[in-house]
Scaffold this motif. Structure first.
Motif, short mmCIF file in Angstrom:
data_model
loop_
_atom_site.label_atom_id
_atom_site.label_comp_id
_atom_site.label_asym_id
_atom_site.label_seq_id
_atom_site.Cartn_x
_atom_site.Cartn_y
_atom_site.Cartn_z
N PHE A 1 2.03 -48.24 24.21
CA PHE A 1 2.19 -46.92 23.92
C PHE A 1 0.98 -45.93 23.77
O PHE A 1 0.81 -44.94 23.86
N SER A 2 -0.09 -46.67 23.18
CA SER A 2 -1.28 -45.94 22.84
C SER A 2 -2.18 -45.86 24.02
O SER A 2 -3.16 -45.31 23.98
N LYS B 1 -0.37 -44.60 30.12
CA LYS B 1 0.22 -43.55 30.17
C LYS B 1 0.64 -43.32 31.64
O LYS B 1 0.51 -44.29 32.41
N SER B 2 1.40 -42.38 31.81
CA SER B 2 2.15 -42.20 33.34
C SER B 2 1.19 -42.36 34.34
O SER B 2 0.25 -41.66 34.28
N ASP C 1 -0.39 -45.31 35.24
CA ASP C 1 -1.07 -46.67 34.93
C ASP C 1 -0.33 -47.75 35.53
O ASP C 1 0.95 -47.83 35.59
N VAL D 1 5.00 -46.02 33.84
CA VAL D 1 4.13 -46.84 33.79
C VAL D 1 4.45 -48.09 35.03
O VAL D 1 5.65 -48.40 34.85
N LYS E 1 -2.64 -43.33 16.98
CA LYS E 1 -1.61 -42.84 17.87
C LYS E 1 -0.06 -43.67 17.13
O LYS E 1 0.74 -42.90 16.57
#
Length: 403
Positions: A101-102, A105-106, A108, A133, A240
């Protein structure tokens, strides 16, 4: 006499001394536990939000961000893995979620091992796509298949070596050469190995992940996880996930895990020696169909194991024909092998992992991957986590179970 710089010590010494500073007031050698949630600060030194702060440079403010005891554990873990920094989380899954999650991102693309720890497999294949993802599961022991799976938007490859439960290895040097050339991050779950067996970042890996609950803590009494790697990556993960996902490691668990690290090397040395003897004995047993252990010459990647592993680990996997009877005997008749999930306990553990259940509920394998998995696993695999009991006693107990 000038003290030898700590980082030049061997890993077994670092396990005892890295990050260790006797208490300034009492001169106590054992690490203190800082249980306070809040720390007072001088106006101007603190901040209401952690956004934009370097949490390892900022004075201790709030235990949800960082804590003196947790920070001491992180420094010791970084020294053990020969990395610049480490981030400790509440569980191994929290550490893995922190990476995903760090850093993703959408849009990837993530590549993971087709067989790995069930919860990580499910997080990657069932949860990450809902955040946009793209995920591909690949047999990471086949470099050509990895290359074929890489896309222009591939951001991260996540491996597990030895993987759970097949004890299949990933060639870290070969894989890291590919990821560096293509500017892709490489993370490796090294829970089964520990720094005693393999230090992935020495082979060019960017991030190494551990469930500290297992061998590193080693006593089955504290949950924890960590990510170790370059300071820039760990800082991104800490700023994050370390703040916004709220999966902070408790100070008490950090202290317990540090206590476990003190004996990590002698424990792992003994477990690995016992595991080798047990795997060799099982391989000769008439009821045993196959044994999987990297230290055996019969392991298909034994040569890689000798290059990449300092020892061969404390997990042994084997097959028998009558899995139901053997399962019941482990559960009800064993004197030494506790029938339980998890690994890395000081006491020996055994569990049956049923192949059909794993393929239906967890692994989303292609038909070709399913056939390969069946070749390894048959109807089911018995996974032994070797403890600290006498190896002769463990073999006698196994002989009774396999009668």
């Amino acid at each position: 006499m000038t003290q030898k710089p700590l980082r030049t010590f061997r890993p077994a010494t670092l396990a005892l001394n890295a990050g260790l500073e006797p208490d300034a007031l009492t001169h106590a050698i054992a690490p203190n536990i800082s249980m306070s949630v809040n720390n007072s600060f001088i106006p101007g030194d603190g901040a209401f939000s952690a956004n934009g702060l370097d949490l390892t440079e900022t004075p201790f403010l709030y235990a949800g961000w960082t804590n003196p005891t947790v920070r001491q554990l992180e420094e010791r873990l970084a020294a053990l893995e020969n990395t610049e920094d480490a981030y400790a989380a509440a569980t191994g899954m929290a550490a893995m979620a922190a990476v995903f999650f760090s850093l993703l991102k959408s849009g990837d693309h993530l590549i993971i091992s087709d067989v790995c720890y069930a919860a990580i497999n499910e997080l990657a294949l069932q949860v990450m796509p809902s955040f946009g993802v793209d995920v591909t599961a690949v047999n990471l022991s086949r470099i050509d298949e990895v290359i074929a799976a890489i896309k222009p938007n591939t951001r991260l490859i996540h491996a597990e070596t030895p993987n759970n439960p097949l004890l299949r290895l990933t060639d870290l040097q070969a894989l890291s050469e590919i990821t560096r050339a293509k500017n892709i991050l490489l993370s490796v779950d090294s829970t089964f190995a520990t720094p005693v067996v393999t230090r992935p970042c020495d082979f060019g890996v960017d991030l190494v992940v551990h469930s500290l609950t297992k061998f590193i803590n080693g006593h089955g009494d504290a949950l924890g996880g960590c990510v170790a790697g370059k300071k820039s990556l760990i800082s991104e993960i800490r700023s994050k996930a370390g703040v916004y996902l709220g999966a902070s490691l408790s100070a008490h668990n950090a202290w317990l895990i540090m206590r476990g690290i003190d004996t990590l090397f002698p424990r792992m040395n003994m477990m690995c020696q016992s595991a080798m003897k047990i795997a060799s004995w099982l391989e000769q047993h008439p009821r045993v169909k196959s044994v999987i252990y990297p230290g055996l010459s019969s392991h298909p990647q034994h040569d890689l194991a000798k290059r990449q592993m300092d020892k061969f680990g404390g997990i042994v996997v084997f097959q028998v024909d009558d899995i139901d009877t053997t399962e019941q005997r482990f559960a009800h008749e064993s004197h030494l092998f506790h029938y339980a999930y998890s690994i890395g306990h000081q006491r020996s553990l055994a569990v049956l992992l049923k192949t059909e259940d794993l393929m239906k509920s967890t692994y989303r394998l292609t038909s070709e991957q399913q056939q390969e998995y069946l070749q390894y696993a048959g109807k089911g695999l018995f996974r032994l986590s070797i403890g600290l009991e006498s190896v002769e006693d463990m073999i006698e107990d196994l002989e009774y179970i396999l009668r």
